[in-house]
Design a protein around this motif. Structure first.
Motif, mmCIF file in Angstrom:
data_model
loop_
_atom_site.group_PDB
_atom_site.id
_atom_site.type_symbol
_atom_site.label_atom_id
_atom_site.label_comp_id
_atom_site.label_asym_id
_atom_site.label_seq_id
_atom_site.Cartn_x
_atom_site.Cartn_y
_atom_site.Cartn_z
ATOM 1 N N UNK A 204 111.617 -148.151 -6.738
ATOM 2 C CA UNK A 204 110.312 -149.197 -6.873
ATOM 3 C C UNK A 204 109.374 -148.950 -5.795
ATOM 4 N N UNK A 205 109.734 -148.454 -4.654
ATOM 5 C CA UNK A 205 108.970 -148.028 -3.612
ATOM 6 C C UNK A 205 108.455 -146.505 -3.520
ATOM 7 N N UNK A 206 107.066 -146.451 -3.375
ATOM 8 C CA UNK A 206 106.498 -145.282 -3.201
ATOM 9 C C UNK A 206 107.165 -144.764 -1.732
ATOM 10 N N UNK A 207 107.481 -143.439 -1.436
ATOM 11 C CA UNK A 207 107.909 -143.153 -0.300
ATOM 12 C C UNK A 207 109.244 -143.505 -0.162
ATOM 13 N N UNK A 208 110.173 -143.803 -0.932
ATOM 14 C CA UNK A 208 111.433 -144.568 -0.696
ATOM 15 C C UNK A 208 112.335 -143.369 -0.209
ATOM 16 N N UNK A 209 113.191 -143.773 0.755
ATOM 17 C CA UNK A 209 113.859 -142.968 1.490
ATOM 18 C C UNK A 209 115.578 -142.709 0.757
ATOM 19 N N UNK A 210 115.706 -143.530 -0.226
ATOM 20 C CA UNK A 210 116.929 -143.554 -1.132
ATOM 21 C C UNK A 210 118.060 -143.900 -0.158
ATOM 22 N N UNK A 211 117.707 -144.820 0.928
ATOM 23 C CA UNK A 211 118.885 -145.110 1.762
ATOM 24 C C UNK A 211 119.621 -146.353 1.596
ATOM 25 N N UNK A 212 118.632 -147.458 1.706
ATOM 26 C CA UNK A 212 119.050 -149.082 1.610
ATOM 27 C C UNK A 212 117.895 -149.698 0.653
ATOM 28 N N UNK A 213 116.909 -149.169 0.246
ATOM 29 C CA UNK A 213 115.880 -149.793 -0.636
ATOM 30 C C UNK A 213 116.196 -150.397 -1.772
ATOM 31 N N UNK A 214 115.934 -151.481 -2.180
ATOM 32 C CA UNK A 214 116.160 -152.212 -3.451
ATOM 33 C C UNK A 214 115.470 -151.359 -4.735
ATOM 34 N N UNK A 215 116.382 -151.616 -5.755
ATOM 35 C CA UNK A 215 115.795 -150.873 -6.766
ATOM 36 C C UNK A 215 115.477 -149.417 -6.757
ATOM 37 N N UNK A 216 116.461 -148.795 -5.705
ATOM 38 C CA UNK A 216 116.213 -147.269 -5.791
ATOM 39 C C UNK A 216 117.291 -146.468 -6.767
ATOM 40 N N UNK A 217 116.576 -145.808 -7.714
ATOM 41 C CA UNK A 217 116.924 -145.149 -8.686
ATOM 42 C C UNK A 217 118.077 -144.193 -8.579
ATOM 43 N N UNK A 218 117.705 -143.564 -7.305
ATOM 44 C CA UNK A 218 118.696 -142.213 -6.717
ATOM 45 C C UNK A 218 119.858 -142.839 -6.261
ATOM 46 N N UNK A 219 119.958 -143.876 -5.635
ATOM 47 C CA UNK A 219 120.946 -144.933 -5.284
ATOM 48 C C UNK A 219 122.013 -145.213 -6.555
ATOM 49 N N UNK A 220 120.887 -145.856 -7.584
ATOM 50 C CA UNK A 220 121.747 -146.269 -8.935
ATOM 51 C C UNK A 220 122.184 -144.996 -9.576
ATOM 52 N N UNK A 221 121.889 -143.909 -9.534
ATOM 53 C CA UNK A 221 122.384 -142.787 -10.310
ATOM 54 C C UNK A 221 123.446 -142.368 -9.494
ATOM 55 N N UNK A 222 123.677 -142.408 -8.151
ATOM 56 C CA UNK A 222 124.795 -142.154 -7.340
ATOM 57 C C UNK A 222 125.783 -143.096 -7.603
ATOM 58 N N UNK A 223 125.744 -144.200 -7.840
ATOM 59 C CA UNK A 223 126.784 -145.198 -7.891
ATOM 60 C C UNK A 223 127.159 -145.121 -9.455
ATOM 61 N N UNK A 224 126.200 -144.455 -10.485
ATOM 62 C CA UNK A 224 126.862 -144.491 -11.790
ATOM 63 C C UNK A 224 127.506 -143.136 -12.074
ATOM 64 N N UNK A 225 127.901 -142.238 -10.983
ATOM 65 C CA UNK A 225 128.648 -141.151 -10.828
ATOM 66 C C UNK A 225 127.847 -139.754 -11.429
ATOM 67 N N UNK A 226 126.080 -140.269 -11.520
ATOM 68 C CA UNK A 226 125.502 -138.967 -11.864
ATOM 69 C C UNK A 226 124.930 -138.272 -11.014
ATOM 70 N N UNK A 227 125.149 -138.448 -9.544
ATOM 71 C CA UNK A 227 124.946 -137.645 -8.223
ATOM 72 C C UNK A 227 126.432 -137.605 -7.591
ATOM 73 N N UNK A 228 126.526 -136.461 -7.093
ATOM 74 C CA UNK A 228 128.059 -136.247 -6.842
ATOM 75 C C UNK A 228 127.763 -136.864 -5.240
ATOM 76 N N UNK A 229 128.793 -137.714 -4.897
ATOM 77 C CA UNK A 229 128.971 -138.463 -3.447
ATOM 78 C C UNK A 229 128.893 -137.551 -2.335
ATOM 79 N N UNK A 230 129.407 -136.416 -2.337
ATOM 80 C CA UNK A 230 129.252 -135.628 -1.071
ATOM 81 C C UNK A 230 127.704 -135.035 -1.234
ATOM 82 N N UNK A 231 127.135 -134.802 -2.285
ATOM 83 C CA UNK A 231 125.656 -134.322 -1.961
ATOM 84 C C UNK A 231 124.654 -135.447 -1.503
ATOM 85 N N UNK A 232 125.000 -136.699 -1.877
ATOM 86 C CA UNK A 232 124.327 -137.973 -1.387
ATOM 87 C C UNK A 232 124.618 -138.027 0.223
#
Length: 302
Positions: free
Chosen positions: A257-285
């Motif tokens: 959603x936000x330009x410059x998103x750090x993928x930490x706690x930002x709302x509607x962060x697609x990286x966090x969503x992908x991690x929660x869906x199992x598409x990004x390895x937990x240890x990598x995140x």
């Protein structure tokens, strides 16, 4: 002038192999102007050498580089071979991911060698950990990092490794004691690089390689043996850019959603969503977050 490539740097001297076949390696010093320009020749550089009367030379010009690494200091590399042992010392995934960030930043291809596979298979916990290692291999391969399981004792993975290195300039990197020099000794006939055992007290190896040197392979490839090391910093990486150096993040970043998103706690962060869906390895995140904090602390110090 003679055109060639620096194949070794040691004690202030640069050893240049001329492009013309049959010509001996030239021992060189660098021009003082490089110091004024705050640059210096690197192993792997293509250079112009001015010969002196005694057969030695001076590095007169550094030709344009296609790539450059800081640690290890080397130029014009195509492939980074990251060697990490499964045991003795234990596999350090956080350090592996840090290496991968730096390789991505440098724009190099990377492949991963999990060494000492024979020791791992004979360890008491091998049966419990085998499935986890297989899942790890599958994940890294799914994000376009070829992975090999290698053993200097059984020659496992050696043919595949050589095939990947054909007609490329490769650099071997990894922390001390993981078996880089042993692996090179095994795949290059007649090579006798010094190796040491792992310290049982410290759980890590000694620095058996003390300089960077290019070694020729029979398949047209060139490989650099480099000193092992266990520390890399992020002085040249900004927080906003870190996510792009995690290859599996890149597909999701444009849709945050936000330009410059750090993928930490930002709302509607697609990286966090992908991690929660199992598409990004937990240890990598988790490693990404750790590196993000490391960059933040470093910037505050400066």
């Amino acid at each position: 002038m003679v055109e060639g490539r620096i194949i070794k740097a040691l004690s202030g001297y640069y050893y240049v192999k001329p492009h013309q076949k049959g010509q001996p390696t030239i021992q060189c010093r660098a021009r003082g102007i490089f110091r004024k320009r705050e640059t210096s020749p690197l192993v792997g550089d293509f250079v112009m050498v001015e010969l002196s009367e005694n057969g030695e030379g001076t590095v007169h010009e550094i030709l344009p580089r296609t790539s450059e690494l800081i640690r290890p200091p080397i130029a014009n590399v195509n492939l980074a071979v990251l060697v990490f042992s499964l045991v003795e010392p234990d596999l350090n995934l956080q350090l592996l991911d840090k290496f991968l960030v730096h390789v991505e930043k440098a724009g190099l291809d990377a492949m991963i060698c999990f060494s000492k596979y024979d020791l791992f298979k004979n360890s008491k916990d091998a049966s419990k950990q085998a499935e986890a290692i297989n899942e790890l291999v599958q994940y890294y391969e799914s994000i376009d990092y070829p992975v090999l399981l290698t053993s200097k004792r059984t020659n496992e993975g050696h043919d595949e490794l050589l095939a990947h290195m054909a007609n490329k300039t490769s650099v071997f990197s990894g922390q001390s004691g993981v078996g880089k020099s042993s692996l090179l000794n095994a795949i290059i006939p007649g090579l006798t690089l010094e190796t040491n055992q792992i310290s049982s007290k410290l759980g890590r190896g000694k620095h058996t390689t003390r300089h960077v040197e290019l070694l020729e392979l029979s398949n047209g490839g060139i490989v650099a043996d480099t000193p092992g090391f266990s520390q890399l910093d992020f002085t040249n990486i900004e927080q906003e850019d870190l996510g792009y150096y995690f290859s599996e993040f890149r597909a999701y970043i444009p849709d945050c959603k936000f330009r410059g998103c750090l993928h930490r706690k930002e709302p509607k962060c697609k990286v966090i969503e992908a991690k929660n869906q199992g598409n990004i390895l937990e240890s990598r995140y988790e490693h990404y977050l750790f590196f993000l904090d490391e960059i933040s602390q470093m910037k505050r110090r400066y």
